[in-house]
Design an enzyme around this catalytic site. Sequence first.
Site, PDB file in Angstrom:
ATOM      1  N   GLY A 123       0.818  -1.223   0.000  1.00 61.13           N
ATOM      2  CA  GLY A 123       0.000   0.000   0.000  1.00 61.13           C
ATOM      3  C   GLY A 123       0.844   1.261   0.000  1.00 61.13           C
ATOM      4  O   GLY A 123       0.381   2.323   0.396  1.00 61.13           O
ATOM      5  N   SER A 138       4.340   1.139  -4.751  1.00 55.95           N
ATOM      6  CA  SER A 138       5.501   0.673  -5.513  1.00 55.95           C
ATOM      7  C   SER A 138       5.220   0.771  -7.013  1.00 55.95           C
ATOM      8  O   SER A 138       6.133   1.042  -7.799  1.00 55.95           O
ATOM      9  CB  SER A 138       5.853  -0.761  -5.124  1.00 55.95           C
ATOM     10  OG  SER A 138       4.759  -1.618  -5.369  1.00 55.95           O
ATOM     11  N   SER A 139       3.984   0.581  -7.416  1.00 56.11           N
ATOM     12  CA  SER A 139       3.648   0.668  -8.848  1.00 56.11           C
ATOM     13  C   SER A 139       3.870   2.081  -9.365  1.00 56.11           C
ATOM     14  O   SER A 139       4.489   2.285 -10.408  1.00 56.11           O
ATOM     15  CB  SER A 139       2.190   0.286  -9.104  1.00 56.11           C
ATOM     16  OG  SER A 139       1.855  -0.875  -8.444  1.00 56.11           O
ATOM     17  N   GLU A 159      -1.166   2.967 -15.964  1.00 60.81           N
ATOM     18  CA  GLU A 159      -1.759   2.020 -15.014  1.00 60.81           C
ATOM     19  C   GLU A 159      -3.228   1.747 -15.345  1.00 60.81           C
ATOM     20  O   GLU A 159      -3.681   0.605 -15.288  1.00 60.81           O
ATOM     21  CB  GLU A 159      -1.599   2.541 -13.576  1.00 60.81           C
ATOM     22  CG  GLU A 159      -2.115   1.542 -12.565  1.00 60.81           C
ATOM     23  CD  GLU A 159      -1.320   1.478 -11.274  1.00 60.81           C
ATOM     24  OE1 GLU A 159      -0.242   2.099 -11.177  1.00 60.81           O
ATOM     25  OE2 GLU A 159      -1.791   0.795 -10.358  1.00 60.81           O
ATOM     26  N   ASP A 218      -1.336   8.653  -6.279  1.00 65.71           N
ATOM     27  CA  ASP A 218      -0.045   7.994  -6.060  1.00 65.71           C
ATOM     28  C   ASP A 218       1.018   8.520  -7.021  1.00 65.71           C
ATOM     29  O   ASP A 218       2.148   8.822  -6.616  1.00 65.71           O
ATOM     30  CB  ASP A 218      -0.183   6.475  -6.247  1.00 65.71           C
ATOM     31  CG  ASP A 218      -1.217   5.876  -5.316  1.00 65.71           C
ATOM     32  OD1 ASP A 218      -1.597   6.541  -4.342  1.00 65.71           O
ATOM     33  OD2 ASP A 218      -1.658   4.743  -5.583  1.00 65.71           O
TER      34      ASP A 218
HETATM   35  C1  GLA Z   1      -4.791   3.393  -4.353  1.00 65.23           C
HETATM   36  C2  GLA Z   1      -5.001   4.123  -5.679  1.00 65.23           C
HETATM   37  C3  GLA Z   1      -5.121   5.628  -5.433  1.00 65.23           C
HETATM   38  C4  GLA Z   1      -6.175   5.927  -4.368  1.00 65.23           C
HETATM   39  C5  GLA Z   1      -5.938   5.067  -3.136  1.00 65.23           C
HETATM   40  C6  GLA Z   1      -7.029   5.227  -2.107  1.00 65.23           C
HETATM   41  O1  GLA Z   1      -3.562   3.733  -3.795  1.00 65.23           O
HETATM   42  O2  GLA Z   1      -3.910   3.898  -6.542  1.00 65.23           O
HETATM   43  O3  GLA Z   1      -5.429   6.284  -6.646  1.00 65.23           O
HETATM   44  O4  GLA Z   1      -7.472   5.756  -4.869  1.00 65.23           O
HETATM   45  O5  GLA Z   1      -5.841   3.693  -3.461  1.00 65.23           O
HETATM   46  O6  GLA Z   1      -7.008   6.506  -1.597  1.00 65.23           O
END
Ligand code: GLA
Length: 403
Positions: free
Chosen positions: A144, A147-148, A180, A192
């Site tokens: 969580g 890393s992607s 992605e 992210d």
């Molecule tokens: C993942 C997704 C983000 C966001 C979060 C939740 O990390 O890649 O875009 O939606 O979940 O906040």
Amino acid sequence: MTGTEPVDEAARTEGGGPAHRTADGFRRLYGSPPEGVWAAPGRVNLIGEHTDYNDGFALPFALPQRTEVAAARRADGTVRLHSADIPSGVVTVHPAELDPARPPAGAAGWAAYPAGVLWALLEAGLPVGGADLHVRSDVPAGAGLSSSAALEVATALALTELYGIALTRPELAALARRAENAYVGVPCGVMDQTASACATEGHALHLDTRTLEQRHIPFDCAAAGLRLLVVDTRVKHDLADGAYAERLASCHGAAAELGLTALRDLPYAELDAALARLDDPVRVRRVRHVVTENERVVRVEELLRAGRLRETGPLLTEGHASLRDDYEVSCPELDLAVATANAAGAHGARMTGGGFGGSALALIDTDAEEAVTAAIAKAFDAAGFTAPRVTAAAPAAGAQRVL
Ligand code: GLA
């Protein structure tokens, strides 16, 4: 900066830091030095979860853990991809054959991310050519911590700088997200990739995911006698499974039902009246999470600006309850990490990222680190859970050329 200079031999062997190791790995693999090494970090989201596909607000910051890409151009148009961390050998990609319906799979599945970035750059009409890439990362996968996104952004920065293509950081983030969404097939929002591309050291990044406006908010836990712990529960999450897409569909459906462009357009003060208009109890819960979460981001930003960091704690814990009960994306390990941290004296704690596993964060007094860490380890052991990995995190720099 365009990465057209070969890495200077002396600079490469001096110091022996991580970037040099990545460059060395490249040279051993491909037989000549890279033209540069580019890095992009993982992220932790302080608050503002599952808001980014609702045009809402988020407040992530960049981790010191990062993904490095050593790269050099190739004249024949081919792109070769190699990971120091995943034993898949060299994956060769022919740009003309890139097809979102057939991304690299199996052991080479990791290569879907850089291949997707190449695909997105080409789709945008940008003149990227062939390249050799060697990737090394210390961002834990499936924790969580994005890393992607780190892999996508580092690849995008490497390829664009190698070919002298000047993109703004938000443009880079948008292309990484496109990779992605459309190539890897994960319907994520833009938080992210934006955190990885745009965050700055010592700051949390306030992101308005509709306007893409960014504010860099000083976030210095150490100066306030605080520490932010990241608890990796080691429960692997997989955003590609249907639950994330289901949450997204539910939010978009609820917005349409309420006659709104996005849930962002529902003011906090009008939440109760709007909820009364929804029949589906699931939608009621999803909407309540998103609207209250946007409000929490606003309040946390205010507290950070006022230097009242400690007081953000209860908002973090409230956010966790909302994700657990209304959004239903937590899991027993995340709940235990949060409850235990709070019982051991944390000011607040919450899961971070998409959920269904991954990491929690806890805001603690500096001198409570040992006690909180030990309490979490003990609770996990007693529950029969895999031992969690607990680290302290401070806001690091966003993507950059490192060699
Ligand atoms: C993942 C997704 C983000 C966001 C979060 C939740 O990390 O890649 O875009 O939606 O979940 O906040």
